[in-house]
Design a protein around this motif. Structure first.
Motif, mmCIF file in Angstrom:
data_model
loop_
_atom_site.group_PDB
_atom_site.id
_atom_site.type_symbol
_atom_site.label_atom_id
_atom_site.label_comp_id
_atom_site.label_asym_id
_atom_site.label_seq_id
_atom_site.Cartn_x
_atom_site.Cartn_y
_atom_site.Cartn_z
ATOM 1 N N SER A 1 0.704 -1.198 0.152
ATOM 2 C CA SER A 1 0.112 -0.127 0.229
ATOM 3 C C SER A 1 0.966 1.160 0.180
ATOM 4 C CB SER A 1 -0.892 -0.049 1.252
ATOM 5 O OG SER A 1 -1.873 -1.273 1.125
ATOM 6 N N LEU A 2 2.192 1.146 0.409
ATOM 7 C CA LEU A 2 3.166 2.186 0.418
ATOM 8 C C LEU A 2 3.476 2.737 -1.144
ATOM 9 C CD1 LEU A 2 4.965 1.337 3.562
ATOM 10 C CD2 LEU A 2 2.579 2.259 3.408
ATOM 11 N N VAL A 3 2.519 2.908 -1.740
ATOM 12 C CA VAL A 3 2.998 3.456 -3.160
ATOM 13 C C VAL A 3 3.731 4.524 -3.399
ATOM 14 C CG1 VAL A 3 1.184 2.126 -4.266
ATOM 15 C CG2 VAL A 3 0.737 4.447 -3.597
ATOM 16 N N ASN A 4 3.804 5.543 -2.174
ATOM 17 C CA ASN A 4 4.632 6.837 -2.531
ATOM 18 C C ASN A 4 5.984 6.564 -1.687
ATOM 19 O OD1 ASN A 4 2.813 8.512 -4.032
ATOM 20 N ND2 ASN A 4 1.339 8.035 -2.380
ATOM 21 N N LEU A 5 6.336 5.560 -1.038
ATOM 22 C CA LEU A 5 7.392 5.319 -0.414
ATOM 23 C C LEU A 5 8.780 5.591 -1.039
ATOM 24 C CD1 LEU A 5 7.867 4.585 2.697
ATOM 25 C CD2 LEU A 5 8.346 2.466 1.968
ATOM 26 N N GLU A 6 9.520 6.518 -0.714
ATOM 27 C CA GLU A 6 10.801 6.785 -1.180
ATOM 28 C C GLU A 6 12.013 6.578 -0.454
ATOM 29 O OE1 GLU A 6 10.650 11.193 -1.590
ATOM 30 O OE2 GLU A 6 8.989 11.094 -3.114
ATOM 31 N N VAL A 7 11.855 6.320 0.741
ATOM 32 C CA VAL A 7 13.071 5.509 1.735
ATOM 33 C C VAL A 7 12.517 4.625 2.603
ATOM 34 C CG1 VAL A 7 14.894 6.388 3.511
ATOM 35 C CG2 VAL A 7 14.177 7.962 1.507
ATOM 36 N N LEU A 8 13.131 3.602 2.492
ATOM 37 C CA LEU A 8 13.052 2.487 3.455
ATOM 38 C C LEU A 8 14.086 2.071 3.971
ATOM 39 C CD1 LEU A 8 11.095 0.255 4.480
ATOM 40 C CD2 LEU A 8 11.518 -1.198 2.723
ATOM 41 N N ASP A 9 14.215 2.036 5.554
ATOM 42 C CA ASP A 9 15.290 1.650 6.273
ATOM 43 C C ASP A 9 14.825 0.300 7.160
ATOM 44 O OD1 ASP A 9 17.656 1.259 7.898
ATOM 45 O OD2 ASP A 9 17.950 3.288 8.091
ATOM 46 N N VAL A 10 15.364 -0.616 6.800
ATOM 47 C CA VAL A 10 15.207 -1.983 7.907
ATOM 48 C C VAL A 10 16.318 -2.421 8.268
ATOM 49 C CG1 VAL A 10 13.542 -3.980 8.161
ATOM 50 C CG2 VAL A 10 13.086 -2.192 6.217
ATOM 51 N N SER A 11 17.488 -1.619 8.412
ATOM 52 C CA SER A 11 18.697 -2.058 8.515
ATOM 53 C C SER A 11 18.659 -2.589 10.150
ATOM 54 C CB SER A 11 20.017 -0.869 8.816
ATOM 55 O OG SER A 11 19.926 -0.475 7.259
ATOM 56 N N PHE A 12 19.789 -3.460 10.562
ATOM 57 C CA PHE A 12 20.055 -4.013 11.874
ATOM 58 C C PHE A 12 18.765 -4.852 12.218
ATOM 59 C CE2 PHE A 12 23.466 -1.151 11.625
ATOM 60 C CZ PHE A 12 24.515 -1.773 12.159
ATOM 61 N N ASN A 13 18.179 -5.613 11.468
ATOM 62 C CA ASN A 13 17.079 -6.645 11.855
ATOM 63 C C ASN A 13 17.646 -7.928 11.616
ATOM 64 O OD1 ASN A 13 14.276 -5.232 12.681
ATOM 65 N ND2 ASN A 13 15.602 -3.808 11.146
ATOM 66 N N ARG A 14 16.617 -8.762 11.279
ATOM 67 C CA ARG A 14 16.792 -10.178 11.193
ATOM 68 C C ARG A 14 16.381 -10.844 9.718
ATOM 69 N NH1 ARG A 14 15.037 -11.872 17.270
ATOM 70 N NH2 ARG A 14 16.646 -10.368 18.181
ATOM 71 N N VAL A 15 16.490 -9.954 8.875
ATOM 72 C CA VAL A 15 15.770 -10.068 7.491
ATOM 73 C C VAL A 15 16.721 -11.071 6.748
ATOM 74 C CG1 VAL A 15 15.042 -9.400 5.243
ATOM 75 C CG2 VAL A 15 14.592 -8.009 7.323
ATOM 76 N N HIS A 16 15.940 -12.328 6.171
ATOM 77 C CA HIS A 16 16.912 -13.100 5.462
ATOM 78 C C HIS A 16 17.009 -13.143 3.854
ATOM 79 C CE1 HIS A 16 18.170 -16.290 8.656
ATOM 80 N NE2 HIS A 16 17.159 -15.376 9.432
ATOM 81 N N GLU A 17 15.726 -12.303 3.343
ATOM 82 C CA GLU A 17 15.497 -12.420 2.085
ATOM 83 C C GLU A 17 14.814 -10.947 1.662
ATOM 84 O OE1 GLU A 17 12.741 -14.937 -0.985
ATOM 85 O OE2 GLU A 17 12.700 -15.364 0.957
ATOM 86 N N ILE A 18 15.241 -10.707 0.276
ATOM 87 C CA ILE A 18 14.840 -9.297 -0.240
ATOM 88 C C ILE A 18 13.615 -9.855 -0.930
ATOM 89 C CG2 ILE A 18 15.184 -7.495 -1.430
ATOM 90 C CD1 ILE A 18 18.182 -7.890 -1.247
ATOM 91 N N LYS A 19 12.302 -9.207 -0.423
ATOM 92 C CA LYS A 19 11.172 -9.408 -1.092
ATOM 93 C C LYS A 19 10.091 -8.655 -0.665
ATOM 94 C CE LYS A 19 9.436 -12.982 2.125
ATOM 95 N NZ LYS A 19 8.916 -14.451 2.122
ATOM 96 N N GLY A 20 8.920 -8.678 -1.269
ATOM 97 C CA GLY A 20 7.890 -7.535 -0.717
ATOM 98 C C GLY A 20 7.912 -5.971 -1.043
ATOM 99 N N LEU A 21 8.824 -5.902 -2.218
ATOM 100 C CA LEU A 21 9.122 -4.604 -2.667
ATOM 101 C C LEU A 21 8.198 -4.325 -3.856
ATOM 102 C CD1 LEU A 21 12.912 -4.191 -1.695
ATOM 103 C CD2 LEU A 21 10.805 -3.752 -0.233
#
Length: 334
Positions: free
Chosen positions: A115-135
Motif C-alpha cells: 500500500s505504500l506506493v509513494n514510499l521513497e526511503v525504506l530503512d530496515v537495517s539492523f534486523n533479522r531479514v533473510h530475504e529481499i522480497k515484498g517490494l
C-alpha cells in the motif's frame, strides 16, 4: 531522516582504513536487542496526538507492534528506530508515507508494504531479514537500507527504476548479481559480506559510489562499464595489485587500505584523483610513490603502515614528490 550508514563526504576526514559501508561498532547489534525486554519497563503503545501530523517519531519507545496508525491521513515520515517490532503490519492506510524507518528492531520478513506506493526511503537495517522480497509495489523507492541483516542473495530489486542508493553492507552475500534494471542507481554499498569477485555491474551506468570493503576480493576487475564512478572503496580485502581502472577516469577517491599491495601503479591516468588511501599495505619502494607525481589534483595521501613509512624522512620525501598535497596520513601539511 534516514541517511546512509556511510557519510562519504565526511569519510575523507577520518582514518580511511576504518571506513566501511556499515559502522557495526557504533550501532547496537542483535545481542543487545534481546536484552531490551529485560529492563523492566512496560512496552509502550502508539498514541496519535495529532492526526494531521506529517512526521511521527517513535524512536526508542519499546514498541512491540505497529498498530493504531489509521488516523494518520497526512503522514509522510515514520520513525521507529530501536524498538521491539517483529513484524511489518497495519500500514495499509498510510498511502501518503514517503519515508519509513524500522532500523534496529527484530523484523524477519519484508512484508505488507504494497500500500505504500509513494514510499521513497525504506530503512530496515539492523534486523533479522533473510530475504529481499515484498517490494513489488514500491516503484517510487529511491533509497533502500538493509545493512546488518542475514541476507544471502541480491534479488527482487530490478523493478526499482528510481532507486539511487542500495545499502546491503554486513550481510551474507557471496555474489554480486541481479542488479540489471537499476538505471538510476548512484550508490551501492556491499561492505562486510563474503564477496569474492567484482562482477555483474555493467548495467549500472550511473553508479558514482561503490563500496565492497571487508570482503574476499583478490583482484580489481570488471569495472570498465562504470565510467561515472567517483568513489571506490575496496579496503580490507586480499588485493595484491592496483589494476582494472583504465576507464574509470572520474574517480576522485580511491580506498585500497588494508590489502597486500606492493606497488603504486596504474593510477597516473586518474587525473581527478584527490583522495588516495593505501595505508596498511606492503609498499616498500620509493620509486613506487614517485608514480603519483602525475596526479596533480591529489589532496590527501595515506601511506602509513607501509614499509616506506618507516623511513625517518618519510613525510619530507613524500612532500618533495607531491608538493601540492595538503594532507599526508592523518596530519595536515604545513
Amino acid at each position: 531522516m534516514a541517511e546512509s550508514p556511510v557519510d562519504v563526504d565526511n569519510a575523507k576526514d577520518t582514518n580511511p582504513g576504518l571506513q566501511s559501508s556499515v559502522s557495526v561498532e557504533t550501532c547496537p547489534g542483535t545481542e543487545e536487542i534481546d536484552d531490551r525486554e529485560d529492563e523492566g519497563e512496560k512496552p509502550k503503545e502508539i498514541l496519535i496526538v495529532d492526526p494531521d501530523t506529517e512526521e511521527l517519531d517513535m524512536n526508542h519507545q519499546k514498541i512491540k507492534c505497529l498498530e493504531n496508525l489509521e488516523p494518520l491521513t497526512k503522514v509522510e515520515r515514520l520513525y521507529f528506530r530501536w524498538n521491539l517490532i517483529k513484524k511489518i503490519e497495519n500500514l495499509e492506510t498510510l498511502v501518503t508515507l514517503r519515508e519509513l524507518e524500522l532500523y534496529d528492531n527484530q523484523i524477519t520478513t519484508l512484508e505488507n508494504l504494497d500500500s505504500l506506493v509513494n514510499l521513497e526511503v525504506l530503512d530496515v537495517s539492523f534486523n533479522r531479514v533473510h530475504e529481499i522480497k515484498g517490494l513489488g509495489q514500491l516503484h517510487k523507492l529511491e533509497k533502500l537500507y538493509l545493512c546488518a541483516n542475514k541476507i544471502s542473495r541480491i534479488e527482487n530489486v530490478n523493478h526499482l527504476k528510481n532507486l539511487t542508493l542500495l545499502e546491503l553492507g554486513d550481510n551474507k552475500i557471496r555474489v554480486i548479481e541481479n542488479l540489471e534494471g537499476l538505471d538510476s542507481l548512484k550508490c551501492l554499498y556491499l561492505g562486510k559480506n563474503k564477496i569474492t569477485k567484482i562482477q555483474n555491474l555493467d548495467a549500472l551506468r550511473t553508479l558514482q559510489v561503490l563500496s565492497v570493503q571487508s570482503n574476499r576480493l583478490t583482484k580489481i576487475e570488471n569495472l570498465e562499464g562504470l565510467t561515472r564512478l567517483d568513489q571506490l572503496y575496496l579496503s580490507e580485502n586480499g588485493l595484491t595489485k592496483i589494476e582494472g581502472l583504465d576507464r574509470n577516469l572520474e574517480i576522485s577517491t580511491l580506498d585500497l587500505a588494508n590489502n597486500k599491495i606492493r606497488a603504486i601503479e596504474n593510477v597516473q591516468h586518474l587525473s581527478k584523483l584527490e583522495e588516495f588511501w593505501l595505508n596498511n599495505n606492503l609498499v616498500d619502494d620509493w620509486s613506487s610513490a614517485q608514480s603519483l607525481a602525475g596526479n596533480k589534483k591529489l589532496l590527501t595521501v595515506y601511506l602509513e603502515h607501509n614499509p616506506v613509512a618507516k623511513d625517518p624522512g618519510y613525510r619530507r620525501k613524500l612532500k618533495i614528490i607531491l608538493p601540492w598535497v595538503s594532507q599526508i596520513d592523518a596530519t595536515l601539511c604545513r
